[in-house]
Design a protein around this motif. Structure first.
Motif, PDB file in Angstrom:
ATOM      1  N   ALA A 166     -15.212  34.308  15.867  1.00  0.00           N
ATOM      2  CA  ALA A 166     -14.813  33.320  16.870  1.00  0.00           C
ATOM      3  C   ALA A 166     -15.201  31.909  16.429  1.00  0.00           C
ATOM      4  N   ALA A 167     -16.395  31.766  15.879  1.00  0.00           N
ATOM      5  CA  ALA A 167     -16.848  30.442  15.437  1.00  0.00           C
ATOM      6  C   ALA A 167     -15.993  29.927  14.283  1.00  0.00           C
ATOM      7  N   LEU A 168     -15.684  30.788  13.330  1.00  0.00           N
ATOM      8  CA  LEU A 168     -14.848  30.371  12.203  1.00  0.00           C
ATOM      9  C   LEU A 168     -13.465  29.931  12.680  1.00  0.00           C
ATOM     10  N   ALA A 169     -12.943  30.617  13.680  1.00  0.00           N
ATOM     11  CA  ALA A 169     -11.595  30.313  14.156  1.00  0.00           C
ATOM     12  C   ALA A 169     -11.554  29.099  15.084  1.00  0.00           C
ATOM     13  N   PHE A 170     -12.572  28.951  15.916  1.00  0.00           N
ATOM     14  CA  PHE A 170     -12.429  27.991  17.014  1.00  0.00           C
ATOM     15  C   PHE A 170     -13.470  26.871  17.072  1.00  0.00           C
ATOM     16  N   ALA A 171     -14.437  26.866  16.192  1.00  0.00           N
ATOM     17  CA  ALA A 171     -15.449  25.808  16.255  1.00  0.00           C
ATOM     18  C   ALA A 171     -14.810  24.445  16.004  1.00  0.00           C
ATOM     19  N   PRO A 172     -15.227  23.444  16.767  1.00  0.00           N
ATOM     20  CA  PRO A 172     -14.718  22.088  16.498  1.00  0.00           C
ATOM     21  C   PRO A 172     -15.129  21.644  15.096  1.00  0.00           C
ATOM     22  N   ARG A 173     -14.374  20.740  14.555  1.00  0.00           N
ATOM     23  CA  ARG A 173     -14.589  20.269  13.181  1.00  0.00           C
ATOM     24  C   ARG A 173     -16.037  19.860  12.943  1.00  0.00           C
ATOM     25  N   ARG A 174     -16.663  19.159  13.869  1.00  0.00           N
ATOM     26  CA  ARG A 174     -18.022  18.661  13.654  1.00  0.00           C
ATOM     27  C   ARG A 174     -19.041  19.790  13.520  1.00  0.00           C
ATOM     28  N   HIS A 175     -18.729  20.976  14.043  1.00  0.00           N
ATOM     29  CA  HIS A 175     -19.649  22.114  13.970  1.00  0.00           C
ATOM     30  C   HIS A 175     -19.352  23.069  12.817  1.00  0.00           C
ATOM     31  N   ARG A 176     -18.232  22.882  12.154  1.00  0.00           N
ATOM     32  CA  ARG A 176     -17.834  23.825  11.104  1.00  0.00           C
ATOM     33  C   ARG A 176     -18.825  23.930   9.947  1.00  0.00           C
ATOM     34  N   PRO A 177     -19.412  22.838   9.476  1.00  0.00           N
ATOM     35  CA  PRO A 177     -20.395  23.008   8.397  1.00  0.00           C
ATOM     36  C   PRO A 177     -21.554  23.929   8.806  1.00  0.00           C
ATOM     37  N   LEU A 178     -22.042  23.786  10.020  1.00  0.00           N
ATOM     38  CA  LEU A 178     -23.104  24.677  10.498  1.00  0.00           C
ATOM     39  C   LEU A 178     -22.612  26.122  10.535  1.00  0.00           C
ATOM     40  N   VAL A 179     -21.386  26.318  11.014  1.00  0.00           N
ATOM     41  CA  VAL A 179     -20.796  27.666  11.038  1.00  0.00           C
ATOM     42  C   VAL A 179     -20.732  28.227   9.619  1.00  0.00           C
ATOM     43  N   GLY A 180     -20.376  27.390   8.660  1.00  0.00           N
ATOM     44  CA  GLY A 180     -20.318  27.844   7.265  1.00  0.00           C
ATOM     45  C   GLY A 180     -21.672  28.293   6.753  1.00  0.00           C
ATOM     46  N   TRP A 181     -22.715  27.502   7.036  1.00  0.00           N
ATOM     47  CA  TRP A 181     -24.063  27.872   6.576  1.00  0.00           C
ATOM     48  C   TRP A 181     -24.546  29.141   7.261  1.00  0.00           C
ATOM     49  N   VAL A 182     -24.270  29.289   8.553  1.00  0.00           N
ATOM     50  CA  VAL A 182     -24.688  30.507   9.273  1.00  0.00           C
ATOM     51  C   VAL A 182     -23.927  31.714   8.731  1.00  0.00           C
ATOM     52  N   THR A 183     -22.643  31.557   8.486  1.00  0.00           N
ATOM     53  CA  THR A 183     -21.836  32.650   7.926  1.00  0.00           C
ATOM     54  C   THR A 183     -22.355  33.043   6.546  1.00  0.00           C
ATOM     55  N   ALA A 184     -22.635  32.052   5.713  1.00  0.00           N
ATOM     56  CA  ALA A 184     -23.170  32.336   4.375  1.00  0.00           C
ATOM     57  C   ALA A 184     -24.515  33.045   4.468  1.00  0.00           C
ATOM     58  N   ALA A 185     -25.364  32.599   5.380  1.00  0.00           N
ATOM     59  CA  ALA A 185     -26.677  33.237   5.556  1.00  0.00           C
ATOM     60  C   ALA A 185     -26.518  34.689   5.995  1.00  0.00           C
ATOM     61  N   PHE A 186     -25.573  34.951   6.886  1.00  0.00           N
ATOM     62  CA  PHE A 186     -25.331  36.330   7.320  1.00  0.00           C
ATOM     63  C   PHE A 186     -24.867  37.188   6.142  1.00  0.00           C
ATOM     64  N   LEU A 187     -23.952  36.656   5.344  1.00  0.00           N
ATOM     65  CA  LEU A 187     -23.464  37.413   4.188  1.00  0.00           C
ATOM     66  C   LEU A 187     -24.581  37.708   3.196  1.00  0.00           C
ATOM     67  N   VAL A 188     -25.491  36.780   3.025  1.00  0.00           N
ATOM     68  CA  VAL A 188     -26.652  37.015   2.156  1.00  0.00           C
ATOM     69  C   VAL A 188     -27.574  38.057   2.786  1.00  0.00           C
ATOM     70  N   ALA A 189     -27.748  37.976   4.113  1.00  0.00           N
ATOM     71  CA  ALA A 189     -28.649  38.905   4.807  1.00  0.00           C
ATOM     72  C   ALA A 189     -28.163  40.353   4.738  1.00  0.00           C
ATOM     73  N   VAL A 190     -26.851  40.560   4.746  1.00  0.00           N
ATOM     74  CA  VAL A 190     -26.344  41.936   4.712  1.00  0.00           C
ATOM     75  C   VAL A 190     -26.130  42.448   3.289  1.00  0.00           C
ATOM     76  N   PHE A 191     -26.310  41.576   2.306  1.00  0.00           N
ATOM     77  CA  PHE A 191     -26.109  41.979   0.909  1.00  0.00           C
ATOM     78  C   PHE A 191     -26.987  43.166   0.501  1.00  0.00           C
ATOM     79  N   PRO A 192     -28.247  43.267   0.941  1.00  0.00           N
ATOM     80  CA  PRO A 192     -29.035  44.458   0.591  1.00  0.00           C
ATOM     81  C   PRO A 192     -28.376  45.769   1.025  1.00  0.00           C
ATOM     82  N   GLY A 193     -27.596  45.731   2.088  1.00  0.00           N
ATOM     83  CA  GLY A 193     -26.862  46.923   2.501  1.00  0.00           C
ATOM     84  C   GLY A 193     -25.811  47.308   1.480  1.00  0.00           C
ATOM     85  N   ASN A 194     -25.143  46.314   0.905  1.00  0.00           N
ATOM     86  CA  ASN A 194     -24.156  46.591  -0.141  1.00  0.00           C
ATOM     87  C   ASN A 194     -24.842  47.150  -1.388  1.00  0.00           C
ATOM     88  N   VAL A 195     -25.996  46.576  -1.726  1.00  0.00           N
ATOM     89  CA  VAL A 195     -26.764  47.068  -2.873  1.00  0.00           C
ATOM     90  C   VAL A 195     -27.203  48.506  -2.606  1.00  0.00           C
TER      91      VAL A 195
END
Length: 163
Positions: free
Chosen positions: A79-108
């Motif tokens: 929802a955030a990736l799709a609908f966040a206002p432009r000014r909040h998108r960089p924060l959404v990007g960092w949170v999304t990246a952090a989540f992807l890093v956090a779940v990486f041990p599951g892939n490993v």
């Protein structure tokens, strides 16, 4: 379905403004693709939870809770990736990246334990998937403008200290 701020950032005297306008559509497409990916995965956490169990490392307590919470987070990120206002998108990007890093041990863990799920039936398929995670992190940071905002802040700090 793009808003007025989606395709053309405000013109400015900055040389980067033309690059930002040129990249706006590809960034939006990648951001929306990530949103769809996260939405599908988030729903999958509740409709095909057993498949997601393959990614929960054996040492992780309460695997069902981990699956449910990560599903809720993925839906929120979609929802955030799709609908966040432009000014909040960089924060959404960092949170999304952090989540992807956090779940990486599951892939490993899925690779190390050799657990088949999501069509990843071979070690080579699971290994290839490990290399896709950094690409998703990069896509999240690029498509939301997180990298560009970070670079702009660094440049601004550099000018402030040189003056």
């Amino acid at each position: 379905m793009t808003g007025p701020d989606e395709t053309a950032p405000a013109a400015s005297g900055r040389p980067e403004a033309a690059d930002e306008r040129r990249d706006a559509v590809p960034r939006a497409v990648v951001r929306w693709l990530l949103a769809v990916l996260f939405a599908v995965a988030g729903v999958g956490h509740f409709t095909a939870a057993e498949a997601f169990r393959a990614q929960v490392p054996p040492w992780m307590p309460w695997p069902e809770a981990v699956i449910a919470v990560s599903g809720v987070v993925e839906l929120a990120l979609a929802a955030a990736l799709a609908f966040a206002p432009r000014r909040h998108r960089p924060l959404v990007g960092w949170v999304t990246a952090a989540f992807l890093v956090a779940v990486f041990p599951g892939n490993v863990s899925q690779y190390v334990t050799g657990t088949a799920a999501f069509g990843l039936e071979t070690d080579s398929a699971r290994l290839v998937r490990l290399f896709l995670q950094p690409a998703l992190v990069a896509a999240a940071l690029w498509s939301t403008g997180a990298w560009a905002a970070w670079r702009a802040r660094r440049r601004a700090k550099g000018r402030r200290f040189r003056a």
